[in-house]
Design a protein around this motif. Structure first.
Motif, PDB file in Angstrom:
ATOM      1  N   ALA A   1       0.705  -1.294   0.078  1.00  0.00           N
ATOM      2  CA  ALA A   1       0.358   0.018  -0.012  1.00  0.00           C
ATOM      3  C   ALA A   1       0.830   1.210   0.022  1.00  0.00           C
ATOM      4  O   ALA A   1       0.762   2.246  -0.498  1.00  0.00           O
ATOM      5  N   LEU A   2       2.045   1.394   0.779  1.00  0.00           N
ATOM      6  CA  LEU A   2       2.902   2.478   0.896  1.00  0.00           C
ATOM      7  C   LEU A   2       3.354   2.765  -0.837  1.00  0.00           C
ATOM      8  O   LEU A   2       3.554   3.785  -0.908  1.00  0.00           O
TER       9      LEU A   2
ATOM     10  N   ASP B   1       3.395   5.899  -5.606  1.00  0.00           N
ATOM     11  CA  ASP B   1       3.171   6.238  -6.927  1.00  0.00           C
ATOM     12  C   ASP B   1       1.914   7.190  -7.319  1.00  0.00           C
ATOM     13  O   ASP B   1       2.047   7.990  -8.021  1.00  0.00           O
ATOM     14  N   ARG B   2       0.821   7.123  -6.378  1.00  0.00           N
ATOM     15  CA  ARG B   2      -0.432   7.938  -6.654  1.00  0.00           C
ATOM     16  C   ARG B   2       0.106   9.403  -6.336  1.00  0.00           C
ATOM     17  O   ARG B   2      -0.440  10.322  -6.575  1.00  0.00           O
ATOM     18  N   ARG B   3       0.873   9.335  -5.181  1.00  0.00           N
ATOM     19  CA  ARG B   3       1.233  10.814  -4.855  1.00  0.00           C
ATOM     20  C   ARG B   3       2.300  11.591  -5.639  1.00  0.00           C
ATOM     21  O   ARG B   3       1.980  12.643  -6.287  1.00  0.00           O
ATOM     22  N   ASP B   4       3.055  10.655  -6.587  1.00  0.00           N
ATOM     23  CA  ASP B   4       3.831  11.298  -7.539  1.00  0.00           C
ATOM     24  C   ASP B   4       2.846  11.856  -8.702  1.00  0.00           C
ATOM     25  O   ASP B   4       3.035  12.833  -9.317  1.00  0.00           O
TER      26      ASP B   4
ATOM     27  N   GLY C   1       2.174  15.797 -10.067  1.00  0.00           N
ATOM     28  CA  GLY C   1       2.367  16.115 -11.460  1.00  0.00           C
ATOM     29  C   GLY C   1       0.968  16.815 -11.833  1.00  0.00           C
ATOM     30  O   GLY C   1       0.978  17.838 -12.546  1.00  0.00           O
ATOM     31  N   ARG C   2      -0.185  16.302 -11.512  1.00  0.00           N
ATOM     32  CA  ARG C   2      -1.508  16.623 -11.943  1.00  0.00           C
ATOM     33  C   ARG C   2      -1.534  18.078 -11.350  1.00  0.00           C
ATOM     34  O   ARG C   2      -2.179  19.046 -11.807  1.00  0.00           O
ATOM     35  N   VAL C   3      -1.342  18.308  -9.835  1.00  0.00           N
ATOM     36  CA  VAL C   3      -1.369  19.471  -9.218  1.00  0.00           C
ATOM     37  C   VAL C   3      -0.334  20.690  -9.757  1.00  0.00           C
ATOM     38  O   VAL C   3      -0.832  21.722 -10.144  1.00  0.00           O
TER      39      VAL C   3
END
Length: 451
Positions: free
Chosen positions: A214-215, A220-223, A227-229
Motif C-alpha cells: 500500500a505504501l 506512485d499515486r502521490r507522484d 504532477g497533476r497539481v
C-alpha cells in the motif's frame, strides 16, 4: 496427702528444733498459702478494736477486706510472723471456721480430703506440733501438682503441635495437588498462547507485506497527483491572468458608463432646476397657494387626530387585556418604569428595581416580538445606563422633565393608526394618553403577566 502425724519424712532432720524448742520453716510459705494467710488476717483486721490493732496496720484497717489484702499484704504477713498475739487472734477465727480441721491437727491427724492450701494456712496460724513439717509436705504436694500441671500442659501443647503438624501436612498435600493441577493448566495455556503467538506472527508478516504494497501504491499515486497539481497550478495561473485582464476591461467599461451617466444626470438636473424655477415664478405671478387639499382629506385628518385604531373592547381590569394587546400587529408598548417597579417590588433599591424590570421586559420582547419602550425619571440617575438589549428601548427624562411628560410626548409622536398601549396606574397619564387614542394597562395586571 496422707493422714497421720505430720512429723517424720525425708526432711525431718532439716526441720529440727532450735535450741529454744520452736519449729521454723526451711523455706518461705508457698504463694497460695501466703495469700490465704493474708486473706484470713485481712478479715480479722476489720473486726478488731482500734486499740488492739497493730500500729503498722491501723492505717489499712478501715479499708475493704480485699483492698487490705491487696495493698497491705506484705505488712499483714510480716505481722503474722512476728506478732504472736495477732496470729493468735487470726488462729481463733480459723478455729471457728474450721473446727474439725483444727481439732484434727492438734491430735496429729489431717483429713485426707482437706484442701492442702487450707491445711497449710491453718497449720501456720495454729502451729500445732509438727506444723513446719505439714507446711513442707504441702509445699512438696503443691510442687508435685505444679509439675504435673506443667507436664499436662506440655502434653496438651505437644498434642496441639502434632495436630497442627498433621493439618499442615494435609494442607501442604492439598496445596501441592492444587499446584500440580495449576501447572497442568498453565502448561496447556502456554501451549495455546504459543499457538496464538505463531498465528499472530503470520498475520503480522502478512499485514507488513500489505502495508509495504500500500505504501508503494501511495507513493506512485502521490507522484501522479503532484504532477497533476503542478499542471493545475499552471492552468490556474493562466486563468487568473485572463481573469485579471477581463476584470480590468469590465472596470474600464464601468468607468465609461459612469462618466456617461453622470453627464446625463447633470443635464437632467439642470433641466429640472429650470422647470422648478419657472414653476415658482409662475406661482408667484399667478398668486397660487403652495398646496391643494381636498375636503375629504381635511375631514380624515381631523378624525385621525381625535381617535386612533381601536385596541379591543376589553375593560382595563381584564386579566387577558395585555395578552390581547400584544397580539395586535406593530403594537408599541410604553412602560412607566417606576410606577410598575414600586407597585411590584418597591422595597428594592432603585437600581435593582430598574434591572429587574428590564430583565423581565427583555424576556417579554423576545417572546412577543413587540416594540417596547421603558421610561424612568432621570432625577436620581447621574449617568443613565445604556440600553441592556436591542429588544427594549430605555429612556430617562431630562432635567426639569418628568417621565409622564416623556410618555405623553412619545404617544403623540406616533403616526395616526399606530396601535399604542401604555402600562401605568397613574391616573393623569391614563387620561392624557386616552385623549390621543392610546390604551392604558394597569401596572398590577402587567406584573401578573410578567410573573
Amino acid at each position: 496427702m496422707s493422714s497421720g502425724p505430720a512429723t517424720g519424712g525425708a526432711g525431718e532432720e532439716d526441720r529440727s528444733e532450735r535450741e529454744d524448742g520452736e519449729e521454723h520453716l526451711v523455706r518461705p510459705l508457698p504463694e497460695p498459702v501466703r495469700a490465704r494467710v493474708v486473706e484470713y488476717g485481712s478479715d480479722v483486721l476489720g473486726g478488731m478494736r482500734t486499740s488492739d490493732l497493730p500500729p503498722v496496720l491501723r492505717r489499712v484497717a478501715r479499708f475493704e477486706p480485699r483492698r487490705r489484702a491487696r495493698l497491705a499484704g506484705p505488712q499483714i504477713a510480716a505481722q503474722l510472723e512476728t506478732d504472736p498475739e495477732f496470729r493468735g487472734l487470726v488462729a481463733t477465727r480459723v478455729e471457728q471456721v474450721w473446727p474439725e480441721l483444727a481439732e484434727g491437727m492438734r491430735s496429729g491427724v489431717v483429713p485426707p480430703a482437706a484442701d492442702p492450701v487450707t491445711v497449710a494456712a491453718c497449720a501456720y496460724l495454729l502451729r500445732p506440733p509438727g506444723w513446719a513439717g505439714i507446711i513442707e509436705d504441702v509445699h512438696l504436694e503443691l510442687d508435685r501438682r505444679h509439675s504435673a500441671k506443667e507436664v499436662d500442659e506440655a502434653a496438651e501443647a505437644l498434642e496441639g503441635v502434632r495436630r497442627e503438624l498433621e493439618e499442615a501436612r494435609r494442607d501442604l498435600q492439598t496445596d501441592l495437588e492444587r499446584q500440580r493441577a495449576t501447572i497442568v493448566d498453565q502448561r496447556a495455556e502456554i501451549a495455546e498462547l504459543r499457538r496464538k503467538v505463531h498465528h499472530e506472527r503470520q498475520r503480522a508478516k502478512t499485514a507488513t507485506a500489505e502495508a509495504e504494497q500500500a505504501l508503494a501504491e501511495f507513493r506512485d499515486r502521490r507522484d501522479e497527483t503532484e504532477g497533476r497539481v503542478s499542471g493545475l497550478e499552471v492552468e490556474n495561473r493562466r486563468l487568473r491572468s485572463r481573469l485579471a485582464d477581463a476584470e480590468a476591461q469590465v472596470e474600464n467599461s464601468r468607468r465609461a458608463v459612469r462618466a456617461g451617466r453622470n453627464a446625463d444626470e447633470a443635464r437632467l438636473r439642470v433641466l429640472l432646476d429650470v422647470l422648478v424655477d419657472a414653476s415658482h415664478g409662475l406661482r408667484r405671478e399667478l398668486a397660487l397657494p403652495t398646496g391643494l387639499d381636498s375636503p375629504a382629506d381635511l375631514v380624515a385628518e381631523a378624525h385621525a387626530e381625535r381617535r386612533r385604531v381601536s385596541l379591543g373592547g376589553l375593560p382595563d381590569d381584564d386579566p387577558g387585556l395585555l395578552d390581547h394587546l400584544l397580539t395586535v400587529p406593530r403594537v408599541h408598548l410604553l412602560v412607566d418604569g417606576y410606577n410598575v417597579t414600586k407597585t411590584g417590588y418597591g422595597n428594592l433599591a432603585l437600581a435593582d428595581q430598574r434591572n429587574r424590570l428590564l430583565t423581565s421586559l427583555e424576556g417579554l420582547a423576545s417572546r412577543t416580538k413587540a416594540e417596547i419602550t421603558c421610561v424612568f425619571d432621570g432625577a436620581d440617575v447621574d449617568t443613565p445606563p445604556v440600553t441592556p438589549s436591542r429588544r427594549v428601548r430605555l429612556l430617562f427624562s431630562a432635567p426639569g422633565e418628568t417621565a409622564d411628560e416623556v410618555i405623553v410626548r412619545l404617544v403623540r409622536a406616533e403616526p395616526p393608526g399606530r396601535p399604542i398601549a401604555v402600562v401605568t396606574s397613574d391616573k393623569e397619564i391614563v387620561q392624557a394618553v386616552r385623549g390621543v387614542g392610546a390604551r392604558a394597562v394597569p401596572s398590577l395586571i402587567f406584573l401578573r403577566r410578567l410573573d
